[in-house]
Design an enzyme around this catalytic site. Structure first.
Site, PDB file in Angstrom:
ATOM      1  N   ASN A   1       0.827  -1.209   0.000  1.00 14.66           N
ATOM      2  CA  ASN A   1       0.000   0.000   0.000  1.00 14.66           C
ATOM      3  C   ASN A   1       0.865   1.264   0.000  1.00 14.66           C
ATOM      4  OD1 ASN A   1      -2.210  -1.748   0.345  1.00 14.66           O
ATOM      5  ND2 ASN A   1      -2.016  -1.672   2.571  1.00 14.66           N
TER       6      ASN A   1
ATOM      7  N   HIS B   1      -4.564   2.994   2.288  1.00 14.26           N
ATOM      8  CA  HIS B   1      -4.440   2.065   3.415  1.00 14.26           C
ATOM      9  C   HIS B   1      -3.020   1.856   3.927  1.00 14.26           C
ATOM     10  CE1 HIS B   1      -8.447   1.199   1.888  1.00 14.26           C
ATOM     11  NE2 HIS B   1      -7.935   0.749   0.765  1.00 14.26           N
ATOM     12  N   GLN B   2      -2.074   2.725   3.557  1.00 14.57           N
ATOM     13  CA  GLN B   2      -0.727   2.610   4.151  1.00 14.57           C
ATOM     14  C   GLN B   2      -0.767   3.242   5.534  1.00 14.57           C
ATOM     15  OE1 GLN B   2       2.516   4.605   2.086  1.00 14.57           O
ATOM     16  NE2 GLN B   2       4.063   3.532   3.280  1.00 14.57           N
ATOM     17  N   GLU B   3      -0.523   2.464   6.561  1.00 21.14           N
ATOM     18  CA  GLU B   3      -0.622   2.973   7.928  1.00 21.14           C
ATOM     19  C   GLU B   3       0.733   3.179   8.576  1.00 21.14           C
ATOM     20  OE1 GLU B   3      -3.375   0.558  10.140  1.00 21.14           O
ATOM     21  OE2 GLU B   3      -4.940   0.794   8.626  1.00 21.14           O
TER      22      GLU B   3
ATOM     23  N   HIS C   1       6.570  -1.523   2.862  1.00 27.22           N
ATOM     24  CA  HIS C   1       6.513  -2.905   3.341  1.00 27.22           C
ATOM     25  C   HIS C   1       5.485  -3.674   2.515  1.00 27.22           C
ATOM     26  CE1 HIS C   1       3.530  -0.573   5.611  1.00 27.22           C
ATOM     27  NE2 HIS C   1       2.822  -1.678   5.707  1.00 27.22           N
ATOM     28  N   PHE C   2       5.677  -4.982   2.471  1.00 28.57           N
ATOM     29  CA  PHE C   2       4.803  -5.865   1.708  1.00 28.57           C
ATOM     30  C   PHE C   2       4.081  -6.798   2.668  1.00 28.57           C
ATOM     31  CE2 PHE C   2       5.946  -5.373  -2.824  1.00 28.57           C
ATOM     32  CZ  PHE C   2       6.927  -4.401  -2.678  1.00 28.57           C
ATOM     33  N   HIS C   3       2.778  -6.950   2.450  1.00 27.95           N
ATOM     34  CA  HIS C   3       2.006  -7.881   3.258  1.00 27.95           C
ATOM     35  C   HIS C   3       1.900  -9.219   2.525  1.00 27.95           C
ATOM     36  CE1 HIS C   3       0.509  -4.674   5.943  1.00 27.95           C
ATOM     37  NE2 HIS C   3       0.464  -3.926   4.866  1.00 27.95           N
TER      38      HIS C   3
END
Lengths: 86, 86
Positions: free
Chosen positions: B35, B41-43, B48-50
């Protein structure tokens, strides 16, 4: 075909291209999404990556990701199991 | 920090690692999600990768992605604009 079916020397080319597309699009907010398996929303059986601009709350990708209660002992064990296979 | 901030010689290492994790996890259905931007939705402000296992309909990643009416002329023009910047 899933992510695990692609050789590393082809996989490594993908994100630099996604980055070029993101930059050229001029989009500030966007998602990179790659789905594996019908259950996980893969609708076409070749490996592909979605570049999804998010111009506003309504358009683009909405996500739901139910949180569950963590169990540190279980997570630690799972981590060890996965690490052992890498 | 967004995808476009990462040098290519670091970006190219990410998917081969994601592939290793996917294989080691033994998960059949899963999503790779990255994201960029609060709206998308980048918090957390590092890239980083989910890796999100999807064991069943209820757990894991749910997505909504409203379809809009396409306009071939507009899409063709947009494609040309983006290609010109790559």
């Amino acid at each position: 075909m899933k992510l695990t079916d692609i050789p590393d020397d082809q996989l490594n080319e993908i994100l630099p291209v996604a980055k070029k597309i993101a930059a050229a699009s001029g989009t500030e907010n966007y998602n990179i999404l790659q789905n594996n398996g019908r259950l996980a929303h893969q609708e076409v059986d070749h490996v592909h990556f979605h570049f999804i601009p998010k111009p506003n709350e309504k358009e683009g990708l909405g996500i739901s990701w139910p949180q569950t209660q963590g169990n540190q002992d279980r997570l630690k064990k799972l981590r060890e199991e996965i690490m052992a296979k890498m």
